[in-house]
Design an enzyme around this catalytic site. Sequence first.
Site, PDB file in Angstrom:
ATOM      1  N   ASP A  67      37.069  32.942   0.389  1.00 39.89           N
ATOM      2  CA  ASP A  67      36.027  31.962   0.762  1.00 39.89           C
ATOM      3  C   ASP A  67      36.679  30.631   1.103  1.00 39.89           C
ATOM      4  OD1 ASP A  67      33.621  30.704   1.155  1.00 39.89           O
ATOM      5  OD2 ASP A  67      33.145  30.506  -0.986  1.00 39.89           O
TER       6      ASP A  67
ATOM      7  N   LYS B 110      36.115  29.149   4.218  1.00 40.21           N
ATOM      8  CA  LYS B 110      35.207  28.463   5.156  1.00 40.21           C
ATOM      9  C   LYS B 110      36.009  27.801   6.279  1.00 40.21           C
ATOM     10  CE  LYS B 110      31.881  27.597   1.439  1.00 40.21           C
ATOM     11  NZ  LYS B 110      32.714  27.891   0.256  1.00 40.21           N
TER      12      LYS B 110
ATOM     13  N   ASP C 130      38.263  25.086  12.724  1.00 40.91           N
ATOM     14  CA  ASP C 130      39.362  24.374  13.399  1.00 40.91           C
ATOM     15  C   ASP C 130      39.255  24.738  14.873  1.00 40.91           C
ATOM     16  OD1 ASP C 130      41.920  23.182  14.030  1.00 40.91           O
ATOM     17  OD2 ASP C 130      42.562  23.563  11.977  1.00 40.91           O
ATOM     18  N   ILE C 131      40.244  24.348  15.668  1.00 39.83           N
ATOM     19  CA  ILE C 131      40.214  24.766  17.064  1.00 39.83           C
ATOM     20  C   ILE C 131      40.376  26.290  17.109  1.00 39.83           C
ATOM     21  CG2 ILE C 131      41.099  22.554  17.913  1.00 39.83           C
ATOM     22  CD1 ILE C 131      43.810  23.972  18.384  1.00 39.83           C
TER      23      ILE C 131
ATOM     24  N   ASN D 207      42.243  28.581  18.617  1.00 42.37           N
ATOM     25  CA  ASN D 207      43.522  29.264  18.445  1.00 42.37           C
ATOM     26  C   ASN D 207      43.945  29.303  16.976  1.00 42.37           C
ATOM     27  OD1 ASN D 207      46.078  30.426  19.560  1.00 42.37           O
ATOM     28  ND2 ASN D 207      46.913  28.583  18.580  1.00 42.37           N
TER      29      ASN D 207
ATOM     30  N   ARG E 258      29.772  30.164 -12.048  1.00 40.88           N
ATOM     31  CA  ARG E 258      29.676  29.594 -13.386  1.00 40.88           C
ATOM     32  C   ARG E 258      28.850  30.379 -14.390  1.00 40.88           C
ATOM     33  NH1 ARG E 258      28.736  23.839 -10.560  1.00 40.88           N
ATOM     34  NH2 ARG E 258      27.922  25.337  -9.044  1.00 40.88           N
TER      35      ARG E 258
HETATM   36  O1  LIG Z   1      26.606  28.013   0.621  1.00 39.36           O
HETATM   37  C1  LIG Z   1      27.464  28.292  -0.228  1.00 39.36           C
HETATM   38  C2  LIG Z   1      28.669  28.875   0.099  1.00 39.36           C
HETATM   39  C3  LIG Z   1      29.566  29.177  -0.898  1.00 39.36           C
HETATM   40  N1  LIG Z   1      29.276  28.938  -2.187  1.00 39.36           N
HETATM   41  C4  LIG Z   1      30.290  29.322  -3.203  1.00 39.36           C
HETATM   42  O2  LIG Z   1      29.709  30.282  -4.112  1.00 39.36           O
HETATM   43  C5  LIG Z   1      30.113  30.002  -5.444  1.00 39.36           C
HETATM   44  C6  LIG Z   1      28.901  29.732  -6.288  1.00 39.36           C
HETATM   45  O3  LIG Z   1      29.302  29.379  -7.585  1.00 39.36           O
HETATM   46  P1  LIG Z   1      28.264  29.043  -8.771  1.00 39.36           P
HETATM   47  O4  LIG Z   1      29.163  28.605  -9.878  1.00 39.36           O
HETATM   48  O5  LIG Z   1      27.536  30.336  -9.056  1.00 39.36           O
HETATM   49  O6  LIG Z   1      27.352  27.970  -8.289  1.00 39.36           O
HETATM   50  C7  LIG Z   1      31.085  28.831  -5.365  1.00 39.36           C
HETATM   51  O7  LIG Z   1      32.390  29.368  -5.331  1.00 39.36           O
HETATM   52  C8  LIG Z   1      30.787  28.158  -4.043  1.00 39.36           C
HETATM   53  O8  LIG Z   1      31.942  27.586  -3.448  1.00 39.36           O
HETATM   54  C9  LIG Z   1      28.093  28.359  -2.534  1.00 39.36           C
HETATM   55  O9  LIG Z   1      27.787  28.117  -3.707  1.00 39.36           O
HETATM   56  N2  LIG Z   1      27.192  28.063  -1.530  1.00 39.36           N
END
Ligand SMILES: O=c1ccn([C@@H]2O[C@H](COP(=O)(O)O)[C@@H](O)[C@H]2O)c(=O)[nH]1
Length: 235
Positions: free
Chosen positions: A62, A64, A67-68, A70, A208
Amino acid sequence: MEHPRDRLIVALDLPSVDAAEAVIDRLGEGVTFYKIGYQLAFAGGLALAQKLIFSGRRVFIDLKLHDIGNTVEKGVESIARMGATFLTVHAYPQTMKAAVQGRGDSNLRILAVTVLTSYDDADLAAAGYDFTVPELVAERAAQAHDIGIDGLVCSAEEAAMLRPKIGHGMALVTPGIRPSGAEVGDQKRVKTPRDAILAGADYLVVGRPIVAAANPRAAADAIVAEIEAAVNEQV
Ligand SMILES: O=c1ccn([C@@H]2O[C@H](COP(=O)(O)O)[C@@H](O)[C@H]2O)c(=O)[nH]1
């Protein structure tokens, strides 16, 4: 459809590989799918991702990307070689097209982040957008669909609205999941595991409520049981 356990993705938002491995050990066979984001990726988490993949677990990177074209394409090619299952990119057309190109015919699935689950309409306005959250999510989902993206990250609040627009070929991956009574923290668009499944989410991302629980395995098992009950309600 997958086993309910395989629809839970645990976010390993932890400060070190040691801390993450301690949680993974406690979760044991109860969890099969892990997400590695900024905190752990920049603390040795990509090597851990590789280890998890070799041990048969699925991994969601994750990061995300945005960037450009390439740079995105080449970055995605590298991640595809790792054997990860999911990778996130921001839902901008140029970025999404480059990611699809970089993924090629590998097994990596690209997820486009529509609108972060910590955002509400006021946050979008503050960022300069003249859209409500559902409007922007729908617009980005339509673009992602046309570009050939494999799935969307969205709140489960939008899942029911999105499914008819995107069909069943794209996965809906939903963070912002909170078991009833759990602390919401910085999330603004949340649903319980049950409501997320009933709304049409394919995968639930939970951080969490599991990794900070006194007993992570019990917390994960309870969420899997809730997913299973919701799946049975659907049939
Ligand atoms: O829109 C988004 C995209 C990514 N996340 C990610 O999911 C987990 C959620 O963690 P919790 O502790 O359950 O809140 C976290 O790693 C975020 O970076 C998101 O929450 N929302």
